[in-house]
Scaffold this motif. Structure first.
Motif: not given
Length: 254
Positions: A56-59, A64-65, A130-133
């Protein structure tokens, strides 16, 4: 060979639903742990060493990011998001797996098939993840979880009243104003539905019509009318709310 996965999401219902759906569409996958925040997710990553994480992105706290930046290159990541379609373009542009909340079974099947093909080709995730993120993060709304609208300011004669957002049943457009409906009654505010849709937490508030936003935790059930429209019933409220066809996808898992 069996593979392991963890599910990291602050919504227990989503974790339970996702585990259940994965057991159907990918029974060989072992769900070796669940996390309700980023800190727990990082601990599980270290102890369980899964090949896949549904993230989940927003924890709260460590997002999450934040977790993704730490674990990129160690496993396959499937982002779970409630962002709108414009933000989702960031994922599609980078060809990264994501699931849009509420997660539909058909979409999950597509993601699982893609994961299987990727893992069969190479267990190790691709270089440069990592670069994609970082690229994805740069394209997402720059709002942290604490920046969402938490209080609704209403004015009644000479009195200003603050209503906690979580106490709102739904918002309804009323000419130039918006009605704020709670169990205690109705109030008027000057914010438009469009403004509210941008300021409210998309995990908690869903727009179901061009003039209506509902608090997800207040939803009781959704049914279809004979014309195919969605009809939403909220807990402890007699009225039915119309769900426009463009928003019916939100209720695929119900």
């Amino acid at each position: 060979m069996t593979y392991k996965a963890i599910i990291a999401d602050d919504e227990k219902e989503l974790r339970v639903y996702l585990r259940s759906m994965l057991s159907e569409v990918w029974p060989e996958l072992i769900i070796c742990g669940e996390a309700q925040n980023g800190k727990e997710a990082l601990a599980l990553m270290e102890s369980m060493e899964p090949q896949v994480v549904f993230l989940d992105i927003k924890m709260p706290g460590v997002t999450g990011m934040d977790v993704a930046k730490r674990i990129a290159g160690t496993c396959r990541i499937v982002f779970v998001t409630a962002f709108d379609q414009y933000a989702v373009e960031a994922f599609e542009r980078e060809a990264v797996d994501y699931l849009l909340k509420p997660v539909s079974k058909d979409r999950l099947i597509q993601t699982v098939e893609r994961l299987k093909n990727q893992i069969n080709t190479s267990v190790e995730p691709p270089d440069g993840l990592a670069g994609v993120v970082e690229q994805i993060i740069s394209r997402l709304p720059g709002r942290s979880g604490t920046d969402f609208l938490r209080w609704i300011k209403t004015q009644q004669k000479d009195t200003v009243r603050l209503i906690p957002a979580e106490e709102v049943d739904y918002f309804s457009a009323d000419d130039k104003y918006t009605l704020v409906i709670t169990k205690d009654g109705e109030s008027l505010i000057k914010k438009s539905i469009k403004e509210l849709a941008q300021e409210l937490d998309p995990h908690q508030f869903w727009q179901i019509h061009r003039g209506t936003i509902v608090n997800v935790v207040r939803i009781d059930k959704m049914s279809r009318s004979i014309t195919g429209r969605g009809m939403l019933k909220l807990k402890d409220r007699p009225e039915l709310l119309t769900v426009s066809r463009g928003y019916l996808h939100l209720f695929k898992q119900m």
